[in-house]
Design a protein around this motif. Sequence first.
Motif, PDB file in Angstrom:
ATOM      1  N   HIS A  38      38.643  77.070  71.050  1.00  0.00           N
ATOM      2  CA  HIS A  38      37.264  76.188  70.892  1.00  0.00           C
ATOM      3  C   HIS A  38      36.177  76.526  71.738  1.00  0.00           C
ATOM      4  O   HIS A  38      35.042  76.665  71.578  1.00  0.00           O
ATOM      5  CB  HIS A  38      37.480  74.695  71.062  1.00  0.00           C
ATOM      6  CG  HIS A  38      38.463  74.198  69.837  1.00  0.00           C
ATOM      7  ND1 HIS A  38      39.714  74.282  69.545  1.00  0.00           N
ATOM      8  CD2 HIS A  38      38.064  73.619  68.788  1.00  0.00           C
ATOM      9  CE1 HIS A  38      40.352  73.762  68.455  1.00  0.00           C
ATOM     10  NE2 HIS A  38      38.948  73.164  67.772  1.00  0.00           N
ATOM     11  N   PHE A  39      36.527  76.913  73.151  1.00  0.00           N
ATOM     12  CA  PHE A  39      35.462  77.375  74.213  1.00  0.00           C
ATOM     13  C   PHE A  39      34.662  78.470  73.536  1.00  0.00           C
ATOM     14  O   PHE A  39      33.673  78.793  73.600  1.00  0.00           O
ATOM     15  CB  PHE A  39      36.061  77.385  75.416  1.00  0.00           C
ATOM     16  CG  PHE A  39      35.301  78.298  76.424  1.00  0.00           C
ATOM     17  CD1 PHE A  39      34.321  77.562  76.983  1.00  0.00           C
ATOM     18  CD2 PHE A  39      35.291  79.651  76.679  1.00  0.00           C
ATOM     19  CE1 PHE A  39      33.487  78.105  77.986  1.00  0.00           C
ATOM     20  CE2 PHE A  39      34.383  80.105  77.610  1.00  0.00           C
ATOM     21  CZ  PHE A  39      33.392  79.570  78.298  1.00  0.00           C
ATOM     22  N   VAL A  93      38.086  71.291  76.992  1.00  0.00           N
ATOM     23  CA  VAL A  93      36.986  72.481  76.765  1.00  0.00           C
ATOM     24  C   VAL A  93      35.846  72.002  77.607  1.00  0.00           C
ATOM     25  O   VAL A  93      35.309  72.918  78.213  1.00  0.00           O
ATOM     26  CB  VAL A  93      36.511  72.302  75.230  1.00  0.00           C
ATOM     27  CG1 VAL A  93      35.155  73.403  75.268  1.00  0.00           C
ATOM     28  CG2 VAL A  93      37.561  73.029  74.562  1.00  0.00           C
ATOM     29  N   THR A  98      41.429  68.828  73.012  1.00  0.00           N
ATOM     30  CA  THR A  98      40.531  69.920  73.514  1.00  0.00           C
ATOM     31  C   THR A  98      39.202  69.352  74.052  1.00  0.00           C
ATOM     32  O   THR A  98      38.488  70.225  74.327  1.00  0.00           O
ATOM     33  CB  THR A  98      40.319  70.674  71.984  1.00  0.00           C
ATOM     34  OG1 THR A  98      39.611  69.808  71.071  1.00  0.00           O
ATOM     35  CG2 THR A  98      41.400  71.274  71.511  1.00  0.00           C
ATOM     36  N   SER A 116      42.286  74.965  73.255  1.00  0.00           N
ATOM     37  CA  SER A 116      41.147  74.769  74.202  1.00  0.00           C
ATOM     38  C   SER A 116      40.377  76.072  74.199  1.00  0.00           C
ATOM     39  O   SER A 116      39.128  76.030  74.256  1.00  0.00           O
ATOM     40  CB  SER A 116      41.353  74.076  75.189  1.00  0.00           C
ATOM     41  OG  SER A 116      41.828  72.685  75.006  1.00  0.00           O
TER      42      SER A 116
END
Length: 294
Positions: free
Chosen positions: A235-236, A46, A42, A232
């Motif tokens: 997470h973004f 990201v 990630t 990812s």
Amino acid sequence: MKAFLLASLCLIAPITRAEDLQPPVTEGQRIATCGHSFHVFTYKQVDEIAKSAGLNHQLVGLSSIGGSTVQKHWDVPEEKSAVKKVLKTGKVDVLTLSPIWLPDPAIEDFVKLGLDHNPALRIFVQEYWMPNDEYKPVYPLEANKKKVDHNATDIAQLRDATQRYAKDIEDYVRGINQRLGKQSVYIVPVGMAAVTLRDKIVKGEAPGLKTQGELFRDYWGHALAPLQILSSYCHFAVIYRRSPAGLPVPNAFKALKDMSDDDKAKLNKLLQEIAWETVSHHPMAGVMKPVAAK
């Protein structure tokens, strides 16, 4: 429709209302990461996603250790730890951590170190998908010694296993925040997003994917491109408190050589939707407004 908890997990409401959400983060964030192979990808993915959104995202420190607890990252001497060094400068906006099973006391050690040098630091703890498709909180993991047919996994049982692990994460993070006297630590609910994707695959609703096994490269559960990108996007979404909808197909999709460009675009859209619906209705992801503020 309000999101609510059932056995510590959010039920996903069909619509995300703008008035229920925190304002998006519009400035690029400086990111440090401690993680294992279910998480460290990630870090760069990201970065690509954020830059495609026009954000000045910055990678400032990475500690990557295979099969690691957070404790293993904490045990690295400071002179060899890029993350400890950068946290002490105060020039980190976000720290992402990926425990395996709990308790993992070094989570709180990293939190305290980071906040001592930047009180505005946000820390995100990843709730990951179940290794070997089961909730078996024993470390070290069995890895590939146990043969698992991911395509035979029952979604209801997998959801229950993920739910139990998610409660562990929620209870642990809630305890840290209570001791801090403020909310600085948040959850990235990747595990539940992964269950949603697998359910879509079983129902034939995931473009370009026919089997659950197409998400993994081994029995243990190391992620292939679709699951990596879903993580990812989650997470973004928590870092920037905004949906990834409409962003371009990431470079990781190049690995899907047997998938058409049309299916890649449709799958990318689905992953963006799942990520946003999951994190925007999770009360500990930092995207929803706190109940007390309503």
